[in-house]
Write a protein that holds these residues in place. Sequence first.
Motif, PDB file in Angstrom:
ATOM      1  N   PRO A   1     -34.391 -43.869   0.555  1.00 17.33           N
ATOM      2  CA  PRO A   1     -34.351 -44.718   1.744  1.00 17.33           C
ATOM      3  C   PRO A   1     -35.615 -44.637   2.592  1.00 17.33           C
TER       4      PRO A   1
ATOM      5  N   SER B   1     -20.182 -51.214  10.700  1.00 13.19           N
ATOM      6  CA  SER B   1     -21.584 -50.971  10.387  1.00 13.19           C
ATOM      7  C   SER B   1     -22.151 -52.235   9.753  1.00 13.19           C
TER       8      SER B   1
ATOM      9  N   MET C   1     -25.649 -50.551   4.972  1.00 15.50           N
ATOM     10  CA  MET C   1     -25.536 -49.208   4.428  1.00 15.50           C
ATOM     11  C   MET C   1     -26.675 -48.367   5.016  1.00 15.50           C
ATOM     12  N   GLY C   2     -26.385 -47.172   5.416  1.00 18.05           N
ATOM     13  CA  GLY C   2     -27.436 -46.336   5.992  1.00 18.05           C
ATOM     14  C   GLY C   2     -26.875 -45.031   6.508  1.00 18.05           C
ATOM     15  N   ASN C   3     -27.655 -44.391   7.349  1.00 19.52           N
ATOM     16  CA  ASN C   3     -27.203 -43.138   7.939  1.00 19.52           C
ATOM     17  C   ASN C   3     -26.990 -43.314   9.435  1.00 19.52           C
TER      18      ASN C   3
ATOM     19  N   TRP D   1     -27.710 -42.548  12.709  1.00 21.25           N
ATOM     20  CA  TRP D   1     -28.893 -41.916  13.267  1.00 21.25           C
ATOM     21  C   TRP D   1     -28.591 -41.423  14.671  1.00 21.25           C
TER      22      TRP D   1
ATOM     23  N   ALA E   1     -31.931 -47.018   7.973  1.00 27.06           N
ATOM     24  CA  ALA E   1     -32.037 -47.207   6.533  1.00 27.06           C
ATOM     25  C   ALA E   1     -33.454 -47.633   6.206  1.00 27.06           C
TER      26      ALA E   1
ATOM     27  N   ASN F   1     -25.369 -38.460  11.324  1.00 23.38           N
ATOM     28  CA  ASN F   1     -25.996 -38.273  10.006  1.00 23.38           C
ATOM     29  C   ASN F   1     -25.080 -38.592   8.833  1.00 23.38           C
ATOM     30  N   GLU F   2     -23.910 -39.125   9.131  1.00 24.77           N
ATOM     31  CA  GLU F   2     -23.017 -39.487   8.039  1.00 24.77           C
ATOM     32  C   GLU F   2     -23.549 -40.748   7.353  1.00 24.77           C
ATOM     33  N   ALA F   3     -23.430 -40.776   6.013  1.00 22.15           N
ATOM     34  CA  ALA F   3     -23.813 -41.983   5.280  1.00 22.15           C
ATOM     35  C   ALA F   3     -22.676 -42.987   5.403  1.00 22.15           C
TER      36      ALA F   3
END
Lengths: 484, 691
Positions: A386, B602, B605-607, B609, B635, B658-660
Amino acid sequence: MPDFQPKTIQKLFIANRGEIACRTIRTCWEIGIRTVVGYSDCDALSYHVKLSDEAVHLGPSPAMLSYMDIGKVVDAARKTGCDAVFPGYGFLSENPEFARACRDAGLIFIGPTSEVIARMGDKIATKKALADAGVPIIPGLPKATSAEQLIAFGNDAGWPIMIKAVAGGGGRGMHRLDSADQAGAALERAVSASRKLFGSDEVYAEKYIRGARHIEFQFIADAYGGVIHLGDRECSIQRRHQKLVEEAPSSLLDDRLRNEMGRVVVKAAKEIGYVTAGTLEFLVAPDLRYYAIEVNPRIQVEHTVTEMIVGLDIIRMMIRMAVGTPLRFRQEEIRIGGHAIQCRVNAEDPRNDFAPSYGTVTYLRQVSGPFVRADSGILQGSEIPPFYDSLISKICSVGKDRPTAIERMRRALSEFNIWGVKTTIPLLKKIMVHPDFVSGRFDTDFIDEHLDELLDYVEDEDEILKISRFIAEITALGKNPYCR
Amino acid sequence: MTIHPKKSPRENVAALRSDRRVYFTNTGPRDTGQSDFKNRHTLYDLIRLAPLYNRSGYFSIENHGGARFHQNLLQNMTDPFEEARLWKDRMPDVMTQTLVRSTNLWGYRMYPRNVIRLSVKAFLPYVDVWRCFDFLNYVPNMIPIAEEVTRGGKLFQPAISFGVSDDCTDAYYLNVTGEILGMTGGTEAIILCIKDMAGVGSPARIARLTDALLQKYPDLVIQYHRHATDGLAVPALAAAAKAGVKILDVTDDPFTRYYGHAPVRAVQALLTEMGIETSLDIPMVDQAAGEIAGFIGHYQEFESQFRGFSYQVTEHRMPGGAFPSSFEQADKGGFLPLMPYILRGMSTGNRFIKYFDVTPGSQITWTTWAGIIQYHYKEGGLKQVEDLLDLCGRFIANGRSPEDLKQEEKDILFGLYARATDDLKNLLLGKYGPLPFGWPADWVYQSVFGEAWREKIAKDRFEASPLARKPDEEIGRLREELQKKIERHPTEDELVLYLQHPGAAVDFIRFRTRFGDTSALPTGVWFDGLKEAGSEVTFETHGKPNTIKLISIGQEMDGVKHVVLSVNSTMHVFPVEMPSRKAARKAGPRFADPDVPGQVASPLMGNVWRIGDKDRLLKIGDIVKEGEEIVNIEAMKVETAVLSPIHGVIKEIAVKLNEAVVGKQLLMVLEELPPEDLKRNRRSKSGRKAR
C-alpha cells in the motif's frame, strides 16, 4: 562545453522499484552493465529485487524512509561500487538535491543537471525559460494577489482562467474561475488550499484552454548541445491529471505542425542546457494553437510508445548521453513508423473512486503475442504494497496505424488475467471500444465526461478461480452448508 | 402421427387422440425429486439423463417448475434458466414440461398479471408443456398463463386439483372442466390433467371420473398425475388408462420411493398384461435407470425422515411434494413426535375450511396446524392436544353446530384459529379467489378475526377475481432495486428470478459472483468437497477440461484453515474462515446499511489511520457535526477523510486504530441529534489529500 570527459559505467544503481526498475535492468543487461537496486522492507521479495544483479536494503516500507531517503540511496550506491545512478520517475527523480548529492559523491546521475532539475521544478522559472526560448506558453499572471488583478487578467486573456498553487503539481490545488464575479472568493479558496496542501500562499493564474489535448514531445540531448526530438505523444486520456492511456503519434497533429512543434522543442532544450532525455508537455487547443505547460526532466512512464514507433531505446540513450557519448542521429534520420498505444494497469478499483487495491497477486497471466509489449513490476505471488504508486503493469501495442494498434490493445487487455487485486483493466477495455476514443474525438475531459459509461462494466473473476474458492471452502468445512 | 416439440399443440393433441397407445410423462427430474429427495438432485446428475430420455418414447419430461425453481436458487445454486436451456438443448425431440401454480407461478405468493406474463414469456422458449393448476380450482386465476402459453405456440395443460371428499363429486369436476374449456376454447389444443397431488384416488374413483369426463367431452385428452403416497398408484394408473386416460405420470424405477410417482416399468408391465400398448422404448428406459442407480446414492441424506407409504394420506391429504419437507421441518423444529397429531389436525381442519392441499394451500394447512398443535402442546402437553383433537372430532361427528357445545368447549373451538397467519386470513377474505365449496362457517371467521369478524367480512371479503384487482408491478423500479443490490445491471434472466423470489435471487446472484457456476461440479464434490490430499476433480467449463487437486488442508489457526489447491497445475492457497470465527465475527466484517444514515461506511479498503480529525480524537458518546471528519482511512499514501453524514452522537465505534478495513465496512454508528446551526464550524467537504 561540458565539464566532464566521456566515461563508462560498469555498475548502475537504480533508485526505483516496480516496472521502471525492471525495464531499466533489461536495458543494462543488453549493454553489459551490472545493476544494483534498493529495496524497502515490503519490497524484499519484489520482482525488481529478483531481477537485479545485486540489491541493497534501504529501510522501512514508507518511501520517505527508504526510496526517498537521499542519504541512504547515495550511500547504497557508493557502498556497492556503482558508478552511476538512474532515478526513474517519481521518488527522487525530480529532486535537485538528489542529483547534486549523486554528483558530490562522484556518481554519474543519469538525467539533467541538478540546476536544470531545480529550474524545471519551479513553474514560474520554467515558463520564463521556455518563453525566452520562444516557446508559446499559456497566457498567465505570474503572481496573483488580488481579485482586481485576476479580473484584469481574465478580461485580457479571456475567460475562464485557472488559479494554481505555485508550489503545486499533479493537478492538485487548482481552481477554475469562469467569470469576474466571485474572483475574490476563488482567490481566497486557492490560497487557503495551497497553504493547506503545499504550505505556501503563492498562487498564479493561467488562461483555461477549453477542449485542449495533452500532447508532449520526447527529446534527447547530448552533453555537447546536440538535441533531437523523437516525436509526440498523445496523453489526453487522463483522470485528475493521472494518465491512463497514451499513444504516439497524436492523431491531432499533421506533419507540418509536428515538425514545427518539434523545432520549438529542440530549440528550447538547447537553450535550457538540457542533457539526456526529457519531455516538453503542451496543451493543444482545438484551433491547433499550442501552449507549453512544463518540462519533465526525467524518463516518463509513457516513453514506451515512442520507443515502439521510432525503434530506439530511450533509457539506453539516456545512459549514453549521461556518460558523454554524442548523439549519433540527426533529426532527419528519425523515422516514425506506425502507431503505438499504451494502457496503464493500476491496482485500483475504478468503480470505487479509483481507490487503491492492494494484496497478493495469486495468479498472473501476462500478455504477449505479436506486436504487444508488457512492462511489468510484478510476478505471480507478488504482494502489491500500500505504500507506493499503484501502477503494476504497462501494456503497449503497436500497429501500422491507429485502428490496428487499438485492435491489438483490445486483444492484449483480454489476455491479461490477474487474480487477487482489482485493476483498471475493465475500464481500459471500455475506453478501447468507446466510439469517441476510437474515432479520435476527445480531449483531456474525456474520462470525466464519460465516466459513468466507462465504469458501467461487469467485473468478473475467472470462473475457475471462483469454483476453486468454492471447492476450498467446502473442503475445509468438510461439507457443503449451502445445500444443507 | 408422432409427438414432437416442434409441432403445434393442436397437431400434438390430435396425434395423441388418434394414437391407441398410452404415453408417459417422466416426473423424475422435477416432481419425484421434490417429493422424495427434497429437490437436491444436481443438474450435473440429471442432465446426463437428457440424451437417454430423448430416445425413450416419453410424451414429456417434467424438468422444471414447482418448488425446484425456488430450491435451485436457495440451495442447489443452479440457475433455473440455465437448467431449462440445457434440457432443451440436450433433449430436442421430447417435450420439456413445467408445473405452474396459477397466480403463484413458481413462487409462494400471488404475482400481478404483468409479472406472470413476463415470467412465462421468459421461459416459453425452453418449456413445451405448461401444466397449470389452481389450489381453489378457480379458473380465472389461470387466464394470463393460458394466454401467454397459447400465444407462444406451446402446449397448455390445465389441471384440476383432485381430492376425495363428499364435495369432490364428478359433477363438481365436470363443472370445473367446463369452465376450463370455456377459457381454452375447447379441447382441440389442450390436455386436461387430473392432478392427484396427494395420491388419494382409488382405481375405481379415477376410472369413474375419467369416464364421466370422456362421456361429456369425448375428444378430451386426459393425463393422470398421481403421487404414490397411499400405495395404490400402480393399479390406479392402470385403471385410468383402461378408462381412457392418454398420458400417465411415472418415474424411473430407481427414482421411486414413497411420495413421488409410480415406477415406469411396473406400470408399463401391468398395462401390457392388460393388453394396453405403450409408447416406450424399454431398453432406453432401462439405460436411464442404470444411470440413475449410479448416482442416486448421493442423495440418501436428503430422503424423508419418515419412510413408507401412508394410506392415512386419504384423510390428512398432505401432497407428496410437501410430505418429506414437512417432516424435515418438524425434525429441525424439534417437534417430530407431534407429527401424528398435526396430521390428525389437518384431517379435521380440511372439513372446517375447504380447499385443496397443494401450494399455496398445503403451506397454509401445514403452518396453521403445526402452529395449533405446538401451541396446545406447550400449553398443556399431549393431554391438551388430544382433548382438542377429540373435541374437533366430536364437533364434526355431531353435525357441526357450535351452539351444541358446552361453554368451555366453545371457548376452545373459538380459540382454534386465534393465532391465524396472514395467509390464512387472506385465504378467508378471498384474496386467493373464492373457495371451491363456499366460505367456511361463521365460527371460523369469529375464531380468526375475533369480535369484529362480521365487519371484516363485510368490508374485506371479495368474491371477484383477485388477480383482476391486483395492480401491476413497477418492473422498472424493481429492476433498479435489484441493480442496487447486486451493484451492476441485472440481466433479463436475473430480473425474472428476482420477480419470483427477491431474497433468494439476490443471494443466488451473490453466490454466483463469489463462487461461479458450481453446477459444473460432480455431485460428490458439490456435497462434500475434496476428501483427502491427492484427491482431484476434473470437470469442464465451456468444453475445456479443468483439474483441481487437493494438496493440503492446514490446521485451523485463529479460525482460519488454509486450503492449498492445484488449480490447473498452478498452486493456490485459499484461506477459509471456519464457522467458529464466522460466529465470533457474526458473518464477516460488518457492513454499513446504506439506508441507515447513522451507519458510517468505509469508502475504500485501507487502514484506519485516525478516529477523529487531527484536532480531536473521538470516542463513544462524543457529538459530531454533519460534515465533520470522524475517521481517516489511509491507503497507498493517500488519506481519505470520512465525514459524518449527520449531526449525531457516537453510539458505537466498530473499528480499532490501525485496523485493516474493506470498502463499505461499518466504521461507526451514530444516533441522529436534532439539527443545529452548523455554519459556524463548517469544514471543507473535499475528502482526499495527499500525504
